[in-house]
Scaffold this motif. Structure first.
Motif: not given
Length: 309
Positions: A79-91, A113-116
């Protein structure tokens, strides 16, 4: 293009690494469970985020450097982790030492989710983090590594792409088992010298010039002789890492008998209350088993003595 950096996990390793990025002029945002750990970094110009998700919204690449596998899962997918705020393409670059199996699952889950994700555990201890001379072993996509390589070069001297997702963590497991077994070997050498009445410092100096030389003998050997163990790498964390190594080997059906034995020595050190000291403190476990004082055989032949007995 200049990448905005986010840092999560600002302890013995993460804090000096973040400091190097700030000193190099990078835009750095930080989050920590204990805000007091980042006071110095905020004074150096870092920005504060209220959560991992809030941090992810502000940056292009997130570096994590936390204690264990569940911690990485929590800050990335909780909850409230990186994936919740990340945009596609984030590393996301994970410098933690965690389960290779879970790392691969995290990479797949974030990719949806488009996160590397790059798994990039480090070696070199606190000294390497402070000096910016870490060895970094990276698993993941080559193209993604090349995008963040300039940032890794700020904190590391040796950066090696070792394969796909999880390869970095398997390589770190190899590092940890070699260090552990070598550390036990150095402990035994010191115990043998001490029991025989040989100056362990002189013994170490002699071995430093021969085939037995290693960084473990150089750095940890000196700590063992001085009996001083300020944590470069805490015994409880090395104990955790050895459990990861043995679990990974078990998943592969692979016996690692030497690793299992050295893991027991480190576990014993933690059990005896040395968990917050450097893992070189295994030497003290061996000292507990040593006979009191150097042996005194005089001029009598040990063989003759054994025959008489």
């Amino acid at each position: 293009m200049t990448l905005k950096i986010g840092c999560i996990g600002l302890g013995i390793m993460g804090r000096p690494m973040a400091g190097h990025w700030l000193a190099a002029g990078h835009d750095v945002t930080v989050w920590a469970r204990r805000p007091e750990t980042v006071t110095t970094l905020l004074g150096q110009g870092a920005h504060w985020a209220d959560s991992p998700a809030d941090l992810a919204r502000q940056v292009d690449v997130v570096f994590t450097n936390v204690s264990d596998t569940p911690d990485v899962e929590q800050v990335l997918l909780g909850p409230d982790g990186v994936a919740e705020g990340a945009r596609p393409g984030m590393i996301v670059v994970d410098h933690s030492t965690i389960s290779p199996t879970v790392t691969r699952w995290l990479a797949d889950t974030l990719a949806e989710r488009g996160i590397h994700l790059l798994d990039a555990p480090v070696s070199g201890g606190e000294r390497g983090a402070v000096d910016g001379t870490l060895t970094i072993m990276v698993g993941g996509e080559t193209a993604i590594l090349e995008r963040v390589r300039p940032l890794l070069e700020v904190v590391g001297r040796t950066i090696t792409h070792v394969g796909g997702s999880g390869a970095g963590q398997f390589t770190k497991a190899c590092n940890q088992l070699i260090v552990a077994q070598t550390m036990v070997a150095v402990s035994e050498a010191i115990s043998l010298a001490e029991a025989a009445g040989v100056d362990p410092a002189a013994m170490r100096e002699a071995l430093m010039g021969g085939l037995a030389y290693s960084r473990v003998l150089e750095v940890h050997g000196e700590r063992m002789i001085r009996r001083e163990y300020p944590p470069g790498f805490k015994a409880r964390l090395h104990n955790k890492d050895m459990a990861i190594v043995l679990r990974a080997a078990a998943d592969l059906g692979l016996p690692l008998p030497g690793t299992a034995l050295s893991a027991q020595w480190i576990s014993a050190a933690v059990g005896l209350g040395h968990g917050e000291e450097d893992s070189a403190v295994v030497a003290e476990v061996l000292r507990r088993l040593a006979p009191p004082g150097p042996m005194n055989g005089g001029n009598r032949s040990p063989l003759a003595t054994a025959e008489q007995e």
